[in-house]
Motif scaffolding. Structure first.
Motif, PDB file in Angstrom:
ATOM      1  N   ASN A 158       0.918  -1.214   0.108  1.00 58.85           N
ATOM      2  CA  ASN A 158       0.022   0.156  -0.073  1.00 58.85           C
ATOM      3  C   ASN A 158       0.683   1.319  -0.001  1.00 58.85           C
ATOM      4  OD1 ASN A 158      -2.469  -1.166  -0.067  1.00 58.85           O
ATOM      5  ND2 ASN A 158      -2.824  -1.067   2.149  1.00 58.85           N
ATOM      6  N   LYS A 161       2.099   1.801  -3.327  1.00 59.15           N
ATOM      7  CA  LYS A 161       1.067   2.227  -4.264  1.00 59.15           C
ATOM      8  C   LYS A 161       0.300   3.720  -4.213  1.00 59.15           C
ATOM      9  CE  LYS A 161      -2.139  -1.294  -3.147  1.00 59.15           C
ATOM     10  NZ  LYS A 161      -3.210  -2.050  -3.450  1.00 59.15           N
ATOM     11  N   TYR A 162       0.492   4.094  -3.082  1.00 59.27           N
ATOM     12  CA  TYR A 162      -0.040   5.291  -2.726  1.00 59.27           C
ATOM     13  C   TYR A 162       1.183   6.395  -2.326  1.00 59.27           C
ATOM     14  CZ  TYR A 162      -4.099   2.237  -2.482  1.00 59.27           C
ATOM     15  OH  TYR A 162      -5.068   1.565  -2.917  1.00 59.27           O
ATOM     16  N   ASP A 184       4.626   6.182   4.981  1.00 60.40           N
ATOM     17  CA  ASP A 184       4.818   6.856   3.489  1.00 60.40           C
ATOM     18  C   ASP A 184       4.885   8.108   3.487  1.00 60.40           C
ATOM     19  OD1 ASP A 184       2.174   7.412   2.428  1.00 60.40           O
ATOM     20  OD2 ASP A 184       1.897   5.412   2.931  1.00 60.40           O
ATOM     21  N   TYR A 202     -13.539  -1.454   0.939  1.00 57.56           N
ATOM     22  CA  TYR A 202     -13.734  -0.084   0.856  1.00 57.56           C
ATOM     23  C   TYR A 202     -12.358   0.633   0.442  1.00 57.56           C
ATOM     24  CZ  TYR A 202     -13.807   4.872   2.579  1.00 57.56           C
ATOM     25  OH  TYR A 202     -13.720   5.980   2.599  1.00 57.56           O
ATOM     26  N   VAL A 204     -10.534   4.481  -0.717  1.00 53.68           N
ATOM     27  CA  VAL A 204     -10.781   5.875  -0.634  1.00 53.68           C
ATOM     28  C   VAL A 204     -11.427   6.418  -2.303  1.00 53.68           C
ATOM     29  CG1 VAL A 204      -9.989   8.185  -0.268  1.00 53.68           C
ATOM     30  CG2 VAL A 204      -9.458   6.071   1.230  1.00 53.68           C
ATOM     31  N   SER A 209      -7.891   3.349  -7.369  1.00 55.10           N
ATOM     32  CA  SER A 209      -7.804   2.197  -6.700  1.00 55.10           C
ATOM     33  C   SER A 209      -7.683   1.078  -7.653  1.00 55.10           C
ATOM     34  CB  SER A 209      -8.416   1.796  -5.512  1.00 55.10           C
ATOM     35  OG  SER A 209      -8.138   2.776  -4.453  1.00 55.10           O
ATOM     36  N   GLY A 214      -6.225  -2.513  -6.851  1.00 50.16           N
ATOM     37  CA  GLY A 214      -6.529  -3.133  -5.415  1.00 50.16           C
ATOM     38  C   GLY A 214      -8.094  -3.256  -5.558  1.00 50.16           C
ATOM     39  N   GLY A 216      -9.684  -3.288  -2.082  1.00 52.13           N
ATOM     40  CA  GLY A 216     -10.165  -3.036  -0.912  1.00 52.13           C
ATOM     41  C   GLY A 216     -10.010  -3.701  -0.014  1.00 52.13           C
ATOM     42  N   LEU A 219      -6.241  -4.345   3.762  1.00 55.55           N
ATOM     43  CA  LEU A 219      -6.087  -3.701   4.990  1.00 55.55           C
ATOM     44  C   LEU A 219      -7.171  -4.517   5.786  1.00 55.55           C
ATOM     45  CD1 LEU A 219      -5.960  -0.004   5.029  1.00 55.55           C
ATOM     46  CD2 LEU A 219      -4.282  -1.518   5.466  1.00 55.55           C
TER      47      LEU A 219
HETATM   48  P1  ADP Z   1      -6.606  -1.797  -1.887  1.00 59.67           P
HETATM   49  O1  ADP Z   1      -6.335  -2.993  -2.380  1.00 59.67           O
HETATM   50  O2  ADP Z   1      -7.451  -1.056  -2.493  1.00 59.67           O
HETATM   51  O3  ADP Z   1      -5.270  -0.806  -1.464  1.00 59.67           O
HETATM   52  P2  ADP Z   1      -6.727  -1.963   1.187  1.00 59.67           P
HETATM   53  O4  ADP Z   1      -7.785  -2.505   1.887  1.00 59.67           O
HETATM   54  O5  ADP Z   1      -5.258  -2.200   1.290  1.00 59.67           O
HETATM   55  O6  ADP Z   1      -7.278  -2.128  -0.259  1.00 59.67           O
HETATM   56  O7  ADP Z   1      -6.895  -0.279   1.309  1.00 59.67           O
HETATM   57  C1  ADP Z   1      -8.203   0.531   1.375  1.00 59.67           C
HETATM   58  C2  ADP Z   1      -7.984   1.813   0.712  1.00 59.67           C
HETATM   59  O8  ADP Z   1      -7.359   2.617   1.831  1.00 59.67           O
HETATM   60  C3  ADP Z   1      -7.331   1.984  -0.361  1.00 59.67           C
HETATM   61  O9  ADP Z   1      -8.015   1.711  -1.538  1.00 59.67           O
HETATM   62  C4  ADP Z   1      -6.726   3.294  -0.319  1.00 59.67           C
HETATM   63  O10 ADP Z   1      -7.649   4.241  -0.714  1.00 59.67           O
HETATM   64  C5  ADP Z   1      -6.686   3.447   1.231  1.00 59.67           C
HETATM   65  N1  ADP Z   1      -5.047   3.378   1.624  1.00 59.67           N
HETATM   66  C6  ADP Z   1      -4.684   2.144   2.171  1.00 59.67           C
HETATM   67  N2  ADP Z   1      -3.283   2.454   2.417  1.00 59.67           N
HETATM   68  C7  ADP Z   1      -2.985   3.510   1.852  1.00 59.67           C
HETATM   69  C8  ADP Z   1      -1.688   4.317   2.024  1.00 59.67           C
HETATM   70  N3  ADP Z   1      -0.776   4.003   2.398  1.00 59.67           N
HETATM   71  N4  ADP Z   1      -1.734   5.892   1.672  1.00 59.67           N
HETATM   72  C9  ADP Z   1      -2.783   6.223   1.102  1.00 59.67           C
HETATM   73  N5  ADP Z   1      -4.212   5.580   1.103  1.00 59.67           N
HETATM   74  C10 ADP Z   1      -3.926   4.268   1.491  1.00 59.67           C
END
Ligand code: ADP
Length: 251
Positions: A158, A161-162, A184, A202, A204, A209, A214, A216, A219
């Motif tokens: 994550n 990715k972000y 990060d 879920y 954001v 995403s 991803g 969701g 996490l």
């Molecule tokens: P995904 O596979 O979509 O990343 P996650 O359950 O891991 O699913 O995360 C859920 C959402 O939380 C992500 O779609 C993203 O919007 C947000 N997110 C997770 N980790 C980060 C991060 N390190 N920085 C910014 N947003 C994050």
């Protein structure tokens, strides 16, 4: 007189019981609704790639023999949608995995070396530098090693990715817990979304995403693994400045 006292007390107890019962029912209703929502969201997630595959198959049937460009495009699209479905079903299965399996396979290991090895392995595939900060070279804990690695990979993936910048992993050996944080300097998570990022399916920003691949689920799997170790995860983030996820494992 005695009679009235007993009646009043019984009334109080009955009211108390009724209130407890109502609270139980609304909790059950709430978790049932959440479960229903999850099944419906998961089906939707699986249906989207299937629809794409289906329409490319139709296209292939019609033009596949005469149009090599369509053939190539269809193979590419079907392959990538099939991969997406495979990834999603693997994650869904992971979420459904029984808790006892994990409990029976826990072992005492040095988590510092597991964190170091995982980072080294991921560093090959990451454009971002991953730094590690740890005061001790050994912290022994009873964990389920494969799940613990998966947990680290989810948080590091994550962070990758972000964000575009470096990632820092910090290990702290506290009195009652071991805290492992992944920080990060990326897009961060808006305050109103922070309570939801651990919910299944879920995201954001759904459009963003989907591009990053991803679904969701990462996490929620991470949260499940940490709970199976009796711990919890905290999140600190300022939108636009990055995010810190901290795994807190009790000793
Ligand atoms: P995904 O596979 O979509 O990343 P996650 O359950 O891991 O699913 O995360 C859920 C959402 O939380 C992500 O779609 C993203 O919007 C947000 N997110 C997770 N980790 C980060 C991060 N390190 N920085 C910014 N947003 C994050």
């Amino acid at each position: 007189f005695e009679q009235i006292t007993i009646t009043n007390r019984t009334k109080d107890e009955l009211t108390e019981m009724a209130m407890t019962f109502n609270r139980m029912i609304s909790k059950l209703e709430e978790s049932y609704t959440k479960q229903e929502q999850f099944v419906s969201d998961a089906s939707h997630e699986l249906k989207t790639p299937l629809t794409v595959i289906d329409s490319y198959v139709k296209l292939l049937k019609r033009w596949g023999k005469e149009r090599p460009d369509i053939l190539e495009e269809a193979i590419e699209a079907i392959g990538s949608e099939a991969n997406r479905m495979k990834y999603l079903t693997e994650q869904l299965l992971q979420l459904a995995k029984s808790e006892e399996i994990i409990e029976n396979e826990k072992e005492v290991v040095n988590i510092v070396s597991i964190v170091e090895t995982t980072i080294q392995r991921l560093q090959q595939a990451f454009a971002h530098d991953i730094y590690i900060r740890n005061e001790q070279s050994t912290i022994q804990m009873k964990i389920h090693e494969q799940s613990f690695i998966q947990l680290l990979v989810i948080l590091l993936d994550n962070a990758k990715k972000y964000s575009d910048d470096h990632i820092t992993v910090e290990l702290k050996d506290k009195k009652d817990s071991v805290n492992i944080s992944v920080t990060d300097k990326g897009v961060g998570i808006p305050l109103e979304a922070q309570a939801h990022v651990f919910d299944r399916l879920y995201r954001v920003d759904k459009a963003r995403s989907r591009k990053t691949g991803g679904a969701g689920l990462g996490l929620s799997i991470a949260m499940r693994i940490v709970e199976q170790h009796g711990g919890h995860i905290t999140l600190e983030s300022v939108e636009g400045k990055g995010a810190t996820f901290t795994i807190i494992l009790p000793k």
